[in-house]
Design an enzyme around this catalytic site. Sequence first.
Site, PDB file in Angstrom:
ATOM      1  N   ARG A  39       0.824  -1.222   0.000  1.00  0.00           N
ATOM      2  CA  ARG A  39       0.000   0.000   0.000  1.00  0.00           C
ATOM      3  C   ARG A  39       0.852   1.264   0.000  1.00  0.00           C
ATOM      4  O   ARG A  39       0.442   2.291  -0.550  1.00  0.00           O
ATOM      5  CB  ARG A  39      -0.936  -0.004   1.200  1.00  0.00           C
ATOM      6  CG  ARG A  39      -2.079  -0.974   0.995  1.00  0.00           C
ATOM      7  CD  ARG A  39      -2.973  -1.054   2.201  1.00  0.00           C
ATOM      8  NE  ARG A  39      -4.186  -1.792   1.864  1.00  0.00           N
ATOM      9  CZ  ARG A  39      -5.010  -2.313   2.767  1.00  0.00           C
ATOM     10  NH1 ARG A  39      -4.757  -2.157   4.045  1.00  0.00           N
ATOM     11  NH2 ARG A  39      -6.090  -2.959   2.383  1.00  0.00           N
ATOM     12  N   LYS A 218     -17.252 -16.255   4.313  1.00  0.00           N
ATOM     13  CA  LYS A 218     -18.660 -16.161   4.715  1.00  0.00           C
ATOM     14  C   LYS A 218     -19.606 -15.738   3.601  1.00  0.00           C
ATOM     15  O   LYS A 218     -19.359 -14.751   2.908  1.00  0.00           O
ATOM     16  CB  LYS A 218     -18.789 -15.133   5.835  1.00  0.00           C
ATOM     17  CG  LYS A 218     -18.216 -15.585   7.154  1.00  0.00           C
ATOM     18  CD  LYS A 218     -18.429 -14.475   8.143  1.00  0.00           C
ATOM     19  CE  LYS A 218     -18.266 -14.913   9.573  1.00  0.00           C
ATOM     20  NZ  LYS A 218     -18.379 -13.735  10.462  1.00  0.00           N
ATOM     21  N   GLY A 371      -8.790  -8.211   0.011  1.00  0.00           N
ATOM     22  CA  GLY A 371      -7.452  -8.235   0.588  1.00  0.00           C
ATOM     23  C   GLY A 371      -6.824  -9.612   0.563  1.00  0.00           C
ATOM     24  O   GLY A 371      -5.655  -9.767   0.207  1.00  0.00           O
ATOM     25  N   GLY A 395     -13.103  -3.873   0.630  1.00  0.00           N
ATOM     26  CA  GLY A 395     -14.425  -3.475   1.110  1.00  0.00           C
ATOM     27  C   GLY A 395     -15.055  -2.420   0.220  1.00  0.00           C
ATOM     28  O   GLY A 395     -16.237  -2.489  -0.124  1.00  0.00           O
TER      29      GLY A 395
HETATM   30  P1  ADP Z   1     -11.203 -11.457   0.522  1.00  0.00           P
HETATM   31  O1  ADP Z   1     -10.390 -10.772   1.600  1.00  0.00           O
HETATM   32  O2  ADP Z   1     -10.396 -11.713  -0.704  1.00  0.00           O
HETATM   33  O3  ADP Z   1     -12.494 -10.720   0.246  1.00  0.00           O
HETATM   34  P2  ADP Z   1     -12.431 -13.244   2.401  1.00  0.00           P
HETATM   35  O4  ADP Z   1     -11.970 -12.368   3.510  1.00  0.00           O
HETATM   36  O5  ADP Z   1     -13.869 -13.293   2.128  1.00  0.00           O
HETATM   37  O6  ADP Z   1     -11.622 -12.901   1.069  1.00  0.00           O
HETATM   38  O7  ADP Z   1     -11.992 -14.749   2.709  1.00  0.00           O
HETATM   39  C1  ADP Z   1     -10.671 -15.144   2.838  1.00  0.00           C
HETATM   40  C2  ADP Z   1     -10.515 -16.312   3.755  1.00  0.00           C
HETATM   41  O8  ADP Z   1     -11.390 -17.378   3.422  1.00  0.00           O
HETATM   42  C3  ADP Z   1      -9.115 -16.893   3.681  1.00  0.00           C
HETATM   43  O9  ADP Z   1      -8.435 -16.597   4.866  1.00  0.00           O
HETATM   44  C4  ADP Z   1      -9.334 -18.387   3.494  1.00  0.00           C
HETATM   45  O10 ADP Z   1      -8.519 -19.182   4.316  1.00  0.00           O
HETATM   46  C5  ADP Z   1     -10.789 -18.570   3.874  1.00  0.00           C
HETATM   47  N1  ADP Z   1     -11.371 -19.756   3.246  1.00  0.00           N
HETATM   48  C6  ADP Z   1     -11.428 -20.061   1.951  1.00  0.00           C
HETATM   49  N2  ADP Z   1     -11.968 -21.274   1.760  1.00  0.00           N
HETATM   50  C7  ADP Z   1     -12.268 -21.764   2.986  1.00  0.00           C
HETATM   51  C8  ADP Z   1     -12.839 -22.986   3.462  1.00  0.00           C
HETATM   52  N3  ADP Z   1     -13.219 -23.936   2.630  1.00  0.00           N
HETATM   53  N4  ADP Z   1     -12.990 -23.120   4.805  1.00  0.00           N
HETATM   54  C9  ADP Z   1     -12.610 -22.146   5.650  1.00  0.00           C
HETATM   55  N5  ADP Z   1     -12.060 -20.979   5.262  1.00  0.00           N
HETATM   56  C10 ADP Z   1     -11.897 -20.783   3.950  1.00  0.00           C
HETATM   57 MG    MG Z   2     -10.671 -10.744   3.771  1.00  0.00          MG
END
Ligand code: ADP
Ligand code: MG
Length: 419
Positions: A39, A218, A371, A395
């Site tokens: 960043r 989630k 992220g 976000g």
């Molecule tokens: P981003 O930051 O790219 O928007 P998220 O914060 O929604 O992504 O999700 C990222 C997290 O999701 C990672 O830390 C990853 O380990 C977790 N994740 C992905 N697949 C699974 C799974 N099957 N079970 C539990 N956690 C998961």
């Molecule tokens: Mg995230």
Amino acid sequence: MAVKTLEDLLGEGVEGRTVLVRSDLNVPLDNGTITDPGRIIASAPTISALAEAGAKVIVMAHLGRPVHSGRSAGFAPAGDWDPALSLAPVAAKLGEVLGRNVQLAGDVVGQDALARSEGLTDGDVLLLENIRFDPRETSKDDAEREALAKALVDLVDGDGAFVSDGFGVVHRKQASVYDVAKLLPHYAGNLVAAEVEVLQKLTQDSERPYAVVLGGSKVSDKLAVIEALAPKVDTLVIGGGMYYTFLAAQGISVGNSLCQEEMIGTCKELLERYADVIHIPQDVVIADSFSADAESKTVSVLEIPDGWMGLDIGPQSVKRFAAILSGAKTVFWNGPMGVFEFPKFAAGTKGVAEAIIEATGKGAFSVVGGGDSAAAVRQLGLPEDGFSHISTGGGASLEYLEGKTLPGISALDDQTLEG
Ligand code: ADP
Ligand code: MG
């Protein structure tokens, strides 16, 4: 939109003028050491362009989430701060990246910031201490935020300007993001301008086929974006931890996989409404515990035994998703396909990312948001320039795609202000 840019400001001339810049320098720290300076590096060009053109540059940025126990308003007394959240290491790194001295004020808008701002000469760069050390920055009370914004503008002499360059915070109605824009002539910095241009390409007249890949932990985090994008795109590929709630919605047993019971009904509806758009994995890599060295095997999604959990999508799913993505002309990817932090469960994320890179090579416009997704690209050793754009604000980009108004962008838009 009628948003003026850094280029417009440089055209007007900034020599001798004080320019307040809001940057996103919220880097991960481990015991005072910056573990990923991404960043800071991304923020440097806007600051550098202003300093080169002879502006006195005052940078505002935050680090982490300082706690203000029992204090909703007023100044945090100097010294009553968590030293671990000081911008000191950031100031040092920023100076290194810019190749010029960066002063760090000992406070946000206090004595030291005031004295240092008065002493600035053309081309100097001053970083204010963590803006969130002042509780008014994030206050829900308009008057409190406006008071901080006024104090920030008091650091500027004569005809100053405000440049908004922290895309990661433009979805926040905060003093240094939103309220200052109302008190000074305002401009979008390089990062904000680039992000807005990219997001417009994902929402207006996008080239088809348009594929969206969603993963991460989630469903509830991604529900609004699914609802906003599903009607607009050709395919919506779903993987990651959020996928198991969709499986449960089909009455399939998910073992110990991540599952949001309260979202099952919603997932059921989405699967019915967008049956021809949503694609989900047919095989998964399961583990007997949530750990890097867990016992693992690949099974059909119909065969997840009790006590096991899905931590990645399987090779058949990667193949099918890659086939879908190879024909796409626009791709938006948010959320890893599995727990990529554990090498055993990184293949799904890597495979899908490689398919997006391949599509990009064939002319698709591809964007990575989020992220953890951006971290996955770096951690898995994938080429960052294999994608058309990697967003610096997870976000904020999601909220834009959900169709929400971003306060920090609308505050720059003179049409919105007048209208
Ligand atoms: P981003 O930051 O790219 O928007 P998220 O914060 O929604 O992504 O999700 C990222 C997290 O999701 C990672 O830390 C990853 O380990 C977790 N994740 C992905 N697949 C699974 C799974 N099957 N079970 C539990 N956690 C998961
Ligand atoms: Mg995230």
